[in-house]
Scaffold this motif. Structure first.
Motif: not given
Length: 205
Positions: A166-192
């Protein structure tokens, strides 16, 4: 008055079943059909987290002239992926569900709790604080998981989940970088994650 011959008995052709005849006969089948819903919702799923990360990446791959609506939605999905991944790791490590739920959507608290877990690998035992070193790089620069998690505490940053939805504006990191980070976190966890255990000292925290 003669109204003609009475019709033959048609009971053997499939008579209507009275409403209360065997009222519970169909329930076991319905229960079997719905049981997967109960099982799926009873635990946090790393596979679901991984799928959400991929949905976010796929969505960002389609450039739309929508004033950032798609990017905002994908940023939200990436955060949801990270939340579910961290909760799945804690559940696998043996943390009680009520303790996981108590941290709600607080990614900083969840990642700190995951950091108190250990895991087994070829050379011995590792500490899950290593997730902070997961780093992604794209055209906007590089982003580590540790830096991302610390940034969730910044007051001028849009908070998850409310201000990302919600709200008019979002102040955050680049969405693609966060999505890539989420994917890499999942890969890291799946192995361990199968060897994740809460470190004894953290059980009292």
């Amino acid at each position: 008055r003669d109204h003609g011959r009475a019709p033959p008995n048609a009971g053997h052709r499939g008579r209507a079943v009275p409403p209360r005849e065997h009222p519970h006969r169909a329930r076991p089948r319905h229960a079997e059909e719905l049981s997967w819903v109960n099982c799926a919702m009873a635990e946090y799923s790393l596979s679901q987290a991984s799928d959400l990360a991929q949905l976010s990446l796929d969505g960002l791959g389609k450039k739309l002239d929508d004033e950032g609506v798609r990017a905002r939605n994908c940023l939200y999905l990436a955060h949801l992926s990270i939340e579910l991944a961290l909760k799945a790791a804690l559940e696998q490590a043996g943390m009680a569900g009520k303790d996981i739920r108590r941290m709600s959507h607080n990614l900083h608290a969840l990642s700190t709790a995951v950091g108190r877990c250990s895991f087994e690998y070829a050379l011995g035992q590792g500490r899950a604080t290593a997730i902070r070193d997961i780093t992604v790089t794209n055209a906007e620069g590089c982003l580590s998981f540790g830096y991302f998690v610390e940034a969730t505490q910044w007051k001028f940053f849009s908070s998850y989940p409310t201000e990302l939805r919600y709200g008019p504006n979002v102040t955050h990191f680049d969405p693609e970088a966060v999505a890539q980070l989420a994917a890499e976190l999942c890969k890291w966890l799946q192995v361990r994650v199968q060897t994740f255990r809460l470190i004894a000292a953290s059980l009292s925290l």
